[in-house]
Design a protein around this motif. Sequence first.
Motif, mmCIF file in Angstrom:
data_model
loop_
_atom_site.group_PDB
_atom_site.id
_atom_site.type_symbol
_atom_site.label_atom_id
_atom_site.label_comp_id
_atom_site.label_asym_id
_atom_site.label_seq_id
_atom_site.Cartn_x
_atom_site.Cartn_y
_atom_site.Cartn_z
ATOM 1 N N GLN A 303 0.839 -1.188 0.000
ATOM 2 C CA GLN A 303 0.000 0.000 0.000
ATOM 3 C C GLN A 303 0.878 1.243 0.000
ATOM 4 O O GLN A 303 2.024 1.211 0.418
ATOM 5 C CB GLN A 303 -0.906 0.013 1.236
ATOM 6 C CG GLN A 303 -1.949 -1.087 1.223
ATOM 7 C CD GLN A 303 -2.982 -0.853 2.309
ATOM 8 O OE1 GLN A 303 -3.074 0.234 2.864
ATOM 9 N NE2 GLN A 303 -3.761 -1.864 2.589
ATOM 10 N N THR A 304 0.298 2.332 -0.469
ATOM 11 C CA THR A 304 1.038 3.589 -0.430
ATOM 12 C C THR A 304 1.068 4.093 0.994
ATOM 13 O O THR A 304 0.232 3.751 1.817
ATOM 14 C CB THR A 304 0.338 4.636 -1.317
ATOM 15 O OG1 THR A 304 -0.940 4.928 -0.757
ATOM 16 C CG2 THR A 304 0.149 4.124 -2.739
ATOM 17 N N SER A 305 2.004 4.963 1.283
ATOM 18 C CA SER A 305 2.158 5.466 2.640
ATOM 19 C C SER A 305 0.981 6.325 3.070
ATOM 20 O O SER A 305 0.765 6.563 4.237
ATOM 21 C CB SER A 305 3.454 6.286 2.750
ATOM 22 O OG SER A 305 3.418 7.370 1.834
ATOM 23 N N THR A 306 0.197 6.846 2.095
ATOM 24 C CA THR A 306 -0.942 7.690 2.447
ATOM 25 C C THR A 306 -2.202 6.885 2.735
ATOM 26 O O THR A 306 -3.206 7.450 3.140
ATOM 27 C CB THR A 306 -1.240 8.680 1.304
ATOM 28 O OG1 THR A 306 -1.494 7.939 0.109
ATOM 29 C CG2 THR A 306 -0.071 9.626 1.105
ATOM 30 N N ARG A 307 -2.169 5.606 2.491
ATOM 31 C CA ARG A 307 -3.334 4.768 2.778
ATOM 32 C C ARG A 307 -2.850 3.481 3.448
ATOM 33 O O ARG A 307 -3.051 2.383 2.946
ATOM 34 C CB ARG A 307 -4.127 4.479 1.506
ATOM 35 C CG ARG A 307 -5.533 4.003 1.761
ATOM 36 C CD ARG A 307 -6.327 3.849 0.474
ATOM 37 N NE ARG A 307 -6.402 5.100 -0.284
ATOM 38 C CZ ARG A 307 -7.028 5.230 -1.436
ATOM 39 N NH1 ARG A 307 -7.625 4.182 -1.980
ATOM 40 N NH2 ARG A 307 -7.046 6.385 -2.063
ATOM 41 N N GLU A 308 -2.246 3.658 4.577
ATOM 42 C CA GLU A 308 -1.562 2.564 5.250
ATOM 43 C C GLU A 308 -2.462 1.967 6.326
ATOM 44 O O GLU A 308 -2.657 2.543 7.386
ATOM 45 C CB GLU A 308 -0.278 3.122 5.877
ATOM 46 C CG GLU A 308 0.587 2.107 6.561
ATOM 47 C CD GLU A 308 1.835 2.777 7.138
ATOM 48 O OE1 GLU A 308 2.893 2.681 6.494
ATOM 49 O OE2 GLU A 308 1.732 3.406 8.212
ATOM 50 N N ASP A 309 -3.052 0.809 6.041
ATOM 51 C CA ASP A 309 -3.911 0.183 7.031
ATOM 52 C C ASP A 309 -3.067 -0.334 8.195
ATOM 53 O O ASP A 309 -1.836 -0.261 8.181
ATOM 54 C CB ASP A 309 -4.771 -0.922 6.408
ATOM 55 C CG ASP A 309 -3.943 -2.055 5.807
ATOM 56 O OD1 ASP A 309 -2.754 -2.170 6.134
ATOM 57 O OD2 ASP A 309 -4.498 -2.838 5.005
ATOM 58 N N PHE A 310 -3.723 -0.862 9.220
ATOM 59 C CA PHE A 310 -3.015 -1.259 10.430
ATOM 60 C C PHE A 310 -1.986 -2.354 10.168
ATOM 61 O O PHE A 310 -0.875 -2.314 10.702
ATOM 62 C CB PHE A 310 -4.021 -1.730 11.492
ATOM 63 C CG PHE A 310 -4.559 -0.623 12.331
ATOM 64 C CD1 PHE A 310 -4.069 -0.377 13.599
ATOM 65 C CD2 PHE A 310 -5.570 0.207 11.848
ATOM 66 C CE1 PHE A 310 -4.563 0.658 14.375
ATOM 67 C CE2 PHE A 310 -6.075 1.247 12.617
ATOM 68 C CZ PHE A 310 -5.571 1.477 13.886
ATOM 69 N N ILE A 311 -2.350 -3.329 9.358
ATOM 70 C CA ILE A 311 -1.422 -4.440 9.149
ATOM 71 C C ILE A 311 -0.190 -3.981 8.371
ATOM 72 O O ILE A 311 0.932 -4.440 8.634
ATOM 73 C CB ILE A 311 -2.124 -5.622 8.442
ATOM 74 C CG1 ILE A 311 -1.267 -6.881 8.603
ATOM 75 C CG2 ILE A 311 -2.408 -5.339 6.992
ATOM 76 C CD1 ILE A 311 -1.977 -8.151 8.170
ATOM 77 N N THR A 312 -0.357 -3.056 7.440
ATOM 78 C CA THR A 312 0.785 -2.525 6.701
ATOM 79 C C THR A 312 1.702 -1.737 7.628
ATOM 80 O O THR A 312 2.928 -1.867 7.582
ATOM 81 C CB THR A 312 0.310 -1.609 5.554
ATOM 82 O OG1 THR A 312 -0.591 -2.330 4.727
ATOM 83 C CG2 THR A 312 1.488 -1.125 4.728
ATOM 84 N N PHE A 313 1.091 -0.923 8.492
ATOM 85 C CA PHE A 313 1.868 -0.163 9.474
ATOM 86 C C PHE A 313 2.676 -1.101 10.360
ATOM 87 O O PHE A 313 3.878 -0.883 10.588
ATOM 88 C CB PHE A 313 0.924 0.680 10.334
ATOM 89 C CG PHE A 313 1.580 1.304 11.536
ATOM 90 C CD1 PHE A 313 2.289 2.486 11.416
ATOM 91 C CD2 PHE A 313 1.500 0.698 12.794
ATOM 92 C CE1 PHE A 313 2.901 3.069 12.529
ATOM 93 C CE2 PHE A 313 2.106 1.261 13.891
ATOM 94 C CZ PHE A 313 2.817 2.454 13.770
ATOM 95 N N MET A 314 2.041 -2.161 10.845
ATOM 96 C CA MET A 314 2.734 -3.082 11.745
ATOM 97 C C MET A 314 3.806 -3.893 11.023
ATOM 98 O O MET A 314 4.847 -4.202 11.596
ATOM 99 C CB MET A 314 1.723 -3.992 12.438
ATOM 100 C CG MET A 314 0.913 -3.258 13.501
ATOM 101 S SD MET A 314 -0.151 -4.325 14.480
ATOM 102 C CE MET A 314 -1.484 -4.593 13.327
ATOM 103 N N LYS A 315 3.560 -4.217 9.770
ATOM 104 C CA LYS A 315 4.585 -4.913 8.989
ATOM 105 C C LYS A 315 5.838 -4.054 8.857
ATOM 106 O O LYS A 315 6.965 -4.553 8.966
ATOM 107 C CB LYS A 315 4.032 -5.262 7.598
ATOM 108 C CG LYS A 315 3.161 -6.510 7.551
ATOM 109 C CD LYS A 315 4.014 -7.763 7.530
ATOM 110 C CE LYS A 315 3.216 -9.000 7.229
ATOM 111 N NZ LYS A 315 4.062 -10.211 7.179
ATOM 112 N N LYS A 316 5.650 -2.762 8.629
ATOM 113 C CA LYS A 316 6.798 -1.863 8.519
ATOM 114 C C LYS A 316 7.530 -1.750 9.854
ATOM 115 O O LYS A 316 8.768 -1.725 9.894
ATOM 116 C CB LYS A 316 6.329 -0.480 8.062
ATOM 117 C CG LYS A 316 5.890 -0.427 6.606
ATOM 118 C CD LYS A 316 5.488 0.988 6.212
ATOM 119 C CE LYS A 316 5.108 1.046 4.729
ATOM 120 N NZ LYS A 316 4.717 2.420 4.328
#
Length: 544
Positions: A303-316
């Motif tokens: 996902q792009t950084s401007t539409r970062e769901d919770f799982i993407t945030f936690m993966k990072k």
Amino acid sequence: MAFTMDSGSALLSPMSAGLFLVSIVAYTGYVCYHAFLGVLADLPGPFTARFTNFWRVKSAASGKAPAKFQNLHRKYGSVVRVGPSHVSVSDPAQIPVIYGISSKFTKSPFYNVFGGCHSTLSIDASVLITSDPVIDNKVYRSIFTLQSQSAHRILKASIAQKYSLSSLLTLEPLVDTVTRNFMSTLRERSQTAPDTNIAGTRLDLGEWLQFYAFDVIGAITFSRTFGFIDDGKDERGVLRGLEGGLTYGAVVGQVPGAHPWLMGNPVLQNTVLKIPAIAKNNPVPIVYQMIKDQLASRTSSEQTSTREDFITFMKKQHEKDPERMSEATMMNHMFVNLLAGSDTTAISLRTIFYLLMKNPHVYAKLQAEIDDADAAGLLSPILTYAEAQTHVPYLALVIKEALRIHPAVALPLERIVPHGGIQINSHHIPAGTTIGINAWVVHYDTAVFGEDAYSFRPERWEDDGSERLKVMERSFFAFGHGSRSCIGKNISLMEMGKFVPQFLREFEITWDGDEEWKVESNWFAKQTNVFVRYKSRERKASTS
């Protein structure tokens, strides 16, 4: 004389019988001493509360706990003994003392009941409803159930940034997709439903608001909904399972020492969860599998950084610091989101629409403000949160007053009095006592909110610069207070701030149920029988 059976054989020897009787007498003396001469003996309250937790268990099991606590404080005052070592407080001035950021009051064992238990079986055998996931046969305590302040601080630090309003607003497009689906589904339903008449189509709005809230949580957590809106029903029994677990937690939480002998016992738990009717309505395996699938398939760059769901945030976060944001920690946070993130929002949305219908002058005032902003071209096809805040200011007052009238949590938020005790009015509450404040009590305090505290009047929250408004703000307890306040507060406010004006812009609703809704309170004060008639309003439908 020895106790005997009818055969004449001794059941207890004289010495054993004597020791047994001495033990009974000693225990009775101990209970009576603490009831009438102990440190809490001077506190008023129900007579049975001096000896047992029966009043609390009965209150939680009745489904009417909010009214019972209100009546209790109306009768006995601001400090009431509700159990041998439990005290309920209604003085809003004690909120920052007990729950403030610097407070040393820790959560009580009540919260243990909402946790998982160690089990030798798979996740399918985990507790019926828990915010604590069982991963590789190990229980991971969640932000909600952790009692240790330091452990809670560490766990929260890894995810708090994502719950900030600025971060959540980047997820608005995901929420908009769910909102758009909700509106179009209801519009299509009104064209085909057999019960449509001149007044509109009949709808269990309360149920559909739960569908909406759950699908939004799924969308912002991992860009995938549970499909409640598409199905139009609780196909897999997830919501029924949640309800059963919350009832268990609310009642058994009054006597948490019983939990290890009930659903906190792995053997009993695993036996009960094999009962087909219960297994069918256990939401934990469903949610667990969804989380597991997403963790296995998702990369942080999807996902792009401007539409970062919770799982993407936690993966990072996991890639940056795998020890701090381990896979178990990620699953822990997502369990809290998915199993605890929809009920409170659905309750609040039901309250808003119900009170609007029951107070037509408030409904008309809010509707006019929405329509004026819409006619002026100030609103997008799907409203943004910023647009609603700026151009529909009355909405914030309506939401605040609705949450005051009907807070989601039905029971006191229990804490343990720290070393040194606490002085409340003329009463000294010693260390180790369980103490708590119920939002349903402080929100109806006429000394704070006026003689019309039982009336729905959003205007009471208008900023007139008065000291009274500041006192009301300090007494507002719908989301708790301090570091242990509801972490999902901004999710709920964003949903309400966007959905309510969008729905009222597109549909007109009228009450079509019994004279009053039905409220059954366990841990949450959940409403049912919220039946309405709805029909599309004369305006251009949203197209984006």
